[in-house]
Design an enzyme around this catalytic site. Structure first.
Site, PDB file in Angstrom:
ATOM      1  N   ASP A 268      -5.161 -16.374  -3.377  1.00 25.46           N
ATOM      2  CA  ASP A 268      -3.903 -15.637  -3.332  1.00 25.46           C
ATOM      3  C   ASP A 268      -2.721 -16.421  -3.914  1.00 25.46           C
ATOM      4  OD1 ASP A 268      -2.139 -13.650  -2.495  1.00 25.46           O
ATOM      5  OD2 ASP A 268      -1.833 -14.515  -0.539  1.00 25.46           O
TER       6      ASP A 268
ATOM      7  N   CYS B 139     -13.530   6.706   1.786  1.00 30.56           N
ATOM      8  CA  CYS B 139     -12.292   7.190   2.425  1.00 30.56           C
ATOM      9  C   CYS B 139     -12.327   8.701   2.626  1.00 30.56           C
ATOM     10  CB  CYS B 139     -11.068   6.829   1.576  1.00 30.56           C
ATOM     11  SG  CYS B 139     -10.597   5.095   1.707  1.00 30.56           S
TER      12      CYS B 139
ATOM     13  N   CYS C  33      -3.627   6.381   6.584  1.00 29.52           N
ATOM     14  CA  CYS C  33      -2.732   5.295   6.157  1.00 29.52           C
ATOM     15  C   CYS C  33      -1.475   5.838   5.489  1.00 29.52           C
ATOM     16  CB  CYS C  33      -3.462   4.311   5.244  1.00 29.52           C
ATOM     17  SG  CYS C  33      -4.178   5.039   3.750  1.00 29.52           S
TER      18      CYS C  33
ATOM     19  N   CYS D 284       2.460   5.360   7.300  1.00 22.19           N
ATOM     20  CA  CYS D 284       3.326   4.302   6.780  1.00 22.19           C
ATOM     21  C   CYS D 284       4.781   4.568   7.181  1.00 22.19           C
ATOM     22  CB  CYS D 284       3.199   4.210   5.264  1.00 22.19           C
ATOM     23  SG  CYS D 284       4.312   2.965   4.564  1.00 22.19           S
TER      24      CYS D 284
ATOM     25  N   CYS E  71       7.696  -1.476   0.975  1.00 26.35           N
ATOM     26  CA  CYS E  71       6.764  -1.926   2.023  1.00 26.35           C
ATOM     27  C   CYS E  71       7.456  -2.870   3.012  1.00 26.35           C
ATOM     28  CB  CYS E  71       5.586  -2.625   1.343  1.00 26.35           C
ATOM     29  SG  CYS E  71       4.353  -3.258   2.469  1.00 26.35           S
TER      30      CYS E  71
ATOM     31  N   CYS F 257      -0.898   0.433   8.230  1.00 25.46           N
ATOM     32  CA  CYS F 257      -1.907   1.148   7.428  1.00 25.46           C
ATOM     33  C   CYS F 257      -3.328   0.689   7.747  1.00 25.46           C
ATOM     34  CB  CYS F 257      -1.608   1.033   5.941  1.00 25.46           C
ATOM     35  SG  CYS F 257      -1.669  -0.636   5.279  1.00 25.46           S
TER      36      CYS F 257
ATOM     37  N   CYS G 160      -6.488   2.895  10.250  1.00 26.64           N
ATOM     38  CA  CYS G 160      -7.682   3.196   9.446  1.00 26.64           C
ATOM     39  C   CYS G 160      -8.928   3.301  10.340  1.00 26.64           C
ATOM     40  CB  CYS G 160      -7.893   2.097   8.402  1.00 26.64           C
ATOM     41  SG  CYS G 160      -9.401   2.328   7.443  1.00 26.64           S
TER      42      CYS G 160
END
Length: 307
Positions: free
Chosen positions: A131, A185, A191, A195, A211, A241, A245
């Site tokens: 990352d 999905c 999700c 949000c 976000c 989110c 799920c």
């Protein structure tokens, strides 16, 4: 062929021994499908003030430009789902930030995997990524069969949901390659519907500039007043989110002691958060990713939640 099969099995077995949840391997090459998507996302300013997302466009899409003569992308998942979570009257932080900074924890494991490859297979060139470089980790993990990209743009798996970190080794060794899995999905939009700031503008498209994670971590300026009252008590990051799920019903607690939270974190109330001093901040978040927002940033976030 025997060498490839043997080396692939050795690498996957060692990854498991080091505590990685799973390991998948792709042939290094140009990410053809992602190129137009990334271009459009950037063109629509979905990155907000995250200017770094615009850098190294070509390298993001082709690991061979990052690592000379690279042949394989080894994608790895490391679980961070906590056994104990914040409860009650508290401001919230993302579960990934409960323990020590994942960059250091995972880099150590990746170095061990690289050492293993050098000792057992021979001189293999490559680099480890967590990352922190222009690598499209979710795209590579999906290509390597470790899951599919959910409508919230996170990697999802049927067995364990999405609470895990993704890391890569890009190496100049040919291996056996895995295949992508199908999307599961279906018609679910949990999700998107949940949000708090409507940041998921379309299935698989997250407007980063809306976000809560962006506002509480990446944004250096004041949080726009238009979002007042929409943060659902999130002071650092946001898990909404992922929490809603259905696949995360299958999340299992991690076994990495370094990801365990400071006990003081779990007992903090809103009052404690509002009165937090720099000393307490340093003590509770000593090696945590929360340090990224700095004490002043966390204070800004808490004030925004409290106003």
């Amino acid at each position: 062929m025997i060498g490839k099969e043997k080396y692939t099995k050795m690498i996957k077995d060692e990854a498991k021994r080091l505590g990685f949840m799973s390991c998948g391997i792709s042939k290094a090459g140009f990410l053809e499908e992602e190129a137009p998507r990334l271009e459009k996302w950037l063109k629509n300013n979905r990155n907000g003030e995250m200017q770094y997302m615009e850098n190294h466009f070509d390298k993001r899409l082709d690991p061979r430009l990052l690592v000379d003569d690279s042949k394989s992308v080894v994608s790895l998942l490391l679980n961070y789902y906590p056994e104990e979570q914040q409860v009650g009257d508290s401001f919230k932080i993302s579960k990934y930030a409960y323990g020590q900074d994942y960059h250091h924890v995972i880099k150590t494991k990746l170095r061990q995997l690289q050492e293993f490859i050098s000792e057992e297979i021979g001189e293999v060139g490559g680099r480890a990524f967590v990352d922190s470089a222009p690598v499209m980790d979710k795209a590579w993990a999906a290509k390597s069969g470790l899951g599919w990209i959910g409508k919230h743009s996170n990697l999802l798996t049927q067995k364990v949901g999405s609470f895990y970190f993704i890391a890569e080794l890009i190496i100049d060794l040919e291996l056996e390659y895995d295949h992508a899995v199908t999307d599961h999905c279906g018609t679910c939009t949990a999700c998107i519907d949940s949000c708090p700031t409507q940041a998921i503008v379309d299935p698989h498209i997250v407007d980063g500039s809306k976000c809560i994670s962006y506002f509480t971590i990446e944004l250096k300026n004041e949080i726009p007043a238009a979002f007042q009252g929409k943060f659902d008590d999130w002071a650092f990051g946001c898990d909404v989110c992922q929490d809603v799920c259905p696949w995360n019903r299958f999340s299992k607690p991690h076994k990495e002691p370094l990801f365990n939270p400071n006990p003081d974190l779990l007992s903090m109330t809103k009052k404690d958060w509002k009165e937090i001093t720099e000393d307490v901040f340093r003590k509770v978040f000593q090696k945590s990713p929360v340090k990224r927002t700095k004490f002043s940033g966390l204070q800004r976030n808490i004030k925004f939640l409290d106003d």
